[in-house]
Design an enzyme around this catalytic site. Sequence first.
Site, PDB file in Angstrom:
ATOM      1  N   ILE B  13      -5.768 -17.916  13.011  1.00 24.54           N
ATOM      2  CA  ILE B  13      -5.472 -19.401  13.827  1.00 24.54           C
ATOM      3  C   ILE B  13      -6.920 -19.871  14.387  1.00 24.54           C
ATOM      4  CG2 ILE B  13      -4.309 -20.585  15.726  1.00 24.54           C
ATOM      5  CD1 ILE B  13      -2.546 -19.601  13.345  1.00 24.54           C
ATOM      6  N   GLU B  32     -14.740 -13.773  20.115  1.00 26.91           N
ATOM      7  CA  GLU B  32     -13.932 -12.888  19.654  1.00 26.91           C
ATOM      8  C   GLU B  32     -14.100 -11.567  20.658  1.00 26.91           C
ATOM      9  OE1 GLU B  32     -11.195 -12.450  17.579  1.00 26.91           O
ATOM     10  OE2 GLU B  32     -11.430 -10.193  18.044  1.00 26.91           O
ATOM     11  N   ILE B  48       2.354 -13.430   3.346  1.00 30.69           N
ATOM     12  CA  ILE B  48       3.006 -14.265   2.483  1.00 30.69           C
ATOM     13  C   ILE B  48       2.845 -15.467   2.887  1.00 30.69           C
ATOM     14  CG2 ILE B  48       5.656 -14.761   2.218  1.00 30.69           C
ATOM     15  CD1 ILE B  48       4.943 -11.975   1.331  1.00 30.69           C
ATOM     16  N   HIS B  50       5.091 -18.363   3.092  1.00 30.45           N
ATOM     17  CA  HIS B  50       6.487 -18.950   3.241  1.00 30.45           C
ATOM     18  C   HIS B  50       6.675 -20.349   2.821  1.00 30.45           C
ATOM     19  CE1 HIS B  50       7.816 -15.133   5.262  1.00 30.45           C
ATOM     20  NE2 HIS B  50       6.580 -15.358   5.768  1.00 30.45           N
ATOM     21  N   SER B 337       5.487 -15.661  12.598  1.00 32.92           N
ATOM     22  CA  SER B 337       5.892 -15.800  11.190  1.00 32.92           C
ATOM     23  C   SER B 337       6.508 -17.290  11.279  1.00 32.92           C
ATOM     24  CB  SER B 337       6.839 -14.763  10.506  1.00 32.92           C
ATOM     25  OG  SER B 337       7.231 -15.389   9.339  1.00 32.92           O
ATOM     26  N   CYS B 399     -16.827   2.353  -5.066  1.00 34.77           N
ATOM     27  CA  CYS B 399     -15.519   2.544  -4.977  1.00 34.77           C
ATOM     28  C   CYS B 399     -15.005   2.613  -6.433  1.00 34.77           C
ATOM     29  CB  CYS B 399     -14.875   1.450  -4.158  1.00 34.77           C
ATOM     30  SG  CYS B 399     -13.002   1.707  -4.188  1.00 34.77           S
ATOM     31  N   CYS B 401     -11.901   3.753  -7.360  1.00 31.81           N
ATOM     32  CA  CYS B 401     -10.278   3.327  -7.451  1.00 31.81           C
ATOM     33  C   CYS B 401     -10.245   1.681  -7.636  1.00 31.81           C
ATOM     34  CB  CYS B 401      -9.605   3.572  -6.204  1.00 31.81           C
ATOM     35  SG  CYS B 401      -9.559   5.092  -5.756  1.00 31.81           S
ATOM     36  N   CYS B 441     -15.501   7.192  -1.356  1.00 36.23           N
ATOM     37  CA  CYS B 441     -16.433   6.208  -1.247  1.00 36.23           C
ATOM     38  C   CYS B 441     -17.045   6.061   0.119  1.00 36.23           C
ATOM     39  CB  CYS B 441     -16.155   4.805  -1.894  1.00 36.23           C
ATOM     40  SG  CYS B 441     -14.916   3.775  -1.142  1.00 36.23           S
TER      41      CYS B 441
END
Lengths: 418, 481
Positions: B13, B32, B48, B50, B337, B399, B401, B441
């Site tokens: 936000i 912050e 998500i 929405h 949400s 990395c 993976c 890693c």
Amino acid sequence: MFDYELIVIGAGPAGLAAALAAHEKGVRRILILERDNQAGGILNQCIHNGFGLHFFKEELTGPEYAGRFVAMLAGTTIEVRTDTMVLELEQNRTVHTVSPLRGYERITAGAVVLAMGCRERTRGAISIPGARCSGIFTAGAAQRFMNIEGYMVGKRVVILGSGDIGLIMARRMTLEGAKVLACVELMPYSGGLNRNIVQCLHDFDIPLYLSHTVTDVVGKDRLERVVVSKVDENRRPIPGTEMVFDCDTLLLSVGLLPENELSRQAGVQIDPRTNGPVVWENCETSIPGVFACGNVLHVHDLVDYVTAESQRAGRAAADFIQGRLPQGQEIRLENGSGVGYTVPQHFHRDTDKLEIFFRVRAIYHNAAIRVMDGDTQLARFRREHMAPGEMENITLPKVLLDRAQHDTLRVEIEEAAQ
Amino acid sequence: MNYDVIIIGCGVIGAACAHALSRYQLRVGILEADNDVANGTTKANSAIVHAGYDPLPGTKMARLNVRGTAMMPALCARLDVPYKNVGSLVLALEPGDEQTLQALYARGVANGVPGLQLLTPAQALELEPGLNPKLLGALLAPSAGIVNPWELCYALAETAVKNGAELHLNAPVTAIRRTEEGFALQTPKGEFTAPRVLNCAGTHADQISRLVGDDSFEILPSKGEYFLLDKSEGSRVSRVIFQCPSPAGKGVLVAPTVHGNLLAGPNATASDPDDTANTAQGLAYVRAMATRSVPGINFRDNIRNFAGVRANSTCEDFILGQSETVPGFFQLAGIRSPGLSAAPAIGEEAVRLLRDAGLDLQPKQQYDDTRRRIRFHECSDEEKNRLIAQDPRYGRVICRCETVTEGEIVAALHTPIPPVSVNGVKRRVGAGMGRCQGGFCGPRVQEIIARELGISPVDVLMDWEGTWVLCGETKGGAGRV
């Protein structure tokens, strides 16, 4: 014409032994691909001794054991490319690699040996509840920090899981001045070698709590304490049995998983019991000309056995390249009572002799391993002691195999009469 | 330091507000509390976008959800943020749920949600064969999507910084003094002043508001726990699968992630604003509920659990507007949400609120609203070779993976908001996000961070302040450094 007769993926003990064995049988254009910046694999961080008792008949450290194989490369035509990652393996044995020096390449091979090793199970794999603080390491990651990078990961330590790496790290951290408060094992028995329990825990008065697990992890920033609870026979925590350990580090030694992402993506058939490829007695996978050995095939306890298995794979790859293919109909192996899996999973009837590797599911005293051909006992091997932490193996000579009537043989444990 | 506008908090936000305001000729400061942006609710949620049929018609939530969701595809394309318009299904699993679906459908239509469709069980199972075969019906919302929430926040905040906004990390606001010109905000990084302040402090927004004497609302933090499963489970479903909502929230969902994993969660329990611990009970509940929707999920392939805290509040709706008691102090609070979905629209809303309050907003002549990040594993063979030729570090996979190269990590460490921790690198480039969870890693990432930032590996954190990884050298010392 292939770029190489043989490509070996991984320059750990498995890959090195496979390449050398193939070279000994006359294969000359061999390439080993290694993602790390040096050959040797995980042995490089295993600075403790105890390696090589079976293979070299003397006690070596991990780097020494690896060093002997690296030294054997001199005078051969085996090429090792370090700092090279394999991104993809195709069914036709084309290998996609990337490296800072050579960029992105596709290399073709007459045969491929998979020797990528294994990785550690993590906190997520066993869903340990609690805070998301720092101070929780897999034992192998902590080992790398300490033995390769030269840094300490903490001062007061609890170890979850009594696998061999966890046991080795209990001793290693103690020797570096940390206080190891406990080793906690979910099962009623340890998953590690007995000699490691004695030499790494008992010798340093580190308590081993069997049938216990970590049920909470507390810490706002860095780990502050863990809660350990006893578990019942269904491995569920028993309320009221909580013990609290003030510690800044939790090491996880909760199992190893063969690293078969490349194999899976290439279409190699994987055995859900081992998480490794399904192989014939010569380590050949479901893709012709692709072989697997070492911890990518199934997790071993001793590097000496990795070496022996990998030599078999390397020789078989040489046979494949030189056009000598195994003969005879397929006979499958299945695991009967008390046996977790078998490697190989199937074999060619005309094989010279058959070595079978497996793990038992529980601890047995004065029991026997039986190989059953339908209702007929084909062979029986007595054992004073068997444990899941120690891989078993039996060898069936050709004369016995010739007697088999069925297309499936079963390996099972016969418990001692009460 | 003096600014025209100060934003407190750089979650998605705060970042959306900074991004929207950075278009104008303003001095914008962002404070912050953490050592990185996106480190609160933004990094731990369902990821998500929405569709917008949940909020009651006429609410800010409904308006900004639908607007934000409509903005998301173009915004994500412009700022190179992974987003997929996969659509969602709400399942009716019990008698009575069908009426809830009807109500959601009607609400969605009233909110202007495009393309809603009520499905029969057969239609739903045809779209998603992995669903519980006993379902009674479903509501399809084609406009729903999935996004990488922290990368959205990085992209918005980086773009704001690139265009002149100033970000101050490790700067929690401890006191606010009202002055003739506006506000003086105390932080460990010094005092910052501005005539206008936007309170985007997430789960701490009520505490910040109380610092200026506005106690008109209270945050009621609500924790949700999740499973993140291996990519081998990533195609278990191809849409976001919801159950019928209850007063506690939208219930446990099962969804693919933009990275190709499968996400299951969350539950909802009252918590502290920063309590992200997992509980055995919470995880067991999530597992049971997720299995109701998608019975085949193989939880043995779990690679990580986490928890996030929602900034629920004593207000039903989002709290968006100038404080009634403190002029110049703007609340953007109680953003639960669908806050992530609404974020781009909330950024626009912040601009409108400031303009309505009399702030003169002149667009900048020059404004760079683009962002590109190299994702090596997505490049073609030719692009890979071109990158490696330019910088060989793109040929070194760190990395395994997730196939993340040293080149990508180094690039992240030199972005407008460089990460300072192992997890900061992980969130920016994906190193350590895979099945081994940084087991291989982690040490190498630690080394690269130390090298690039010119600090000792001992000073590289796992994540926020206090999360040390190493406590010193071994007896032999760290010979390599």
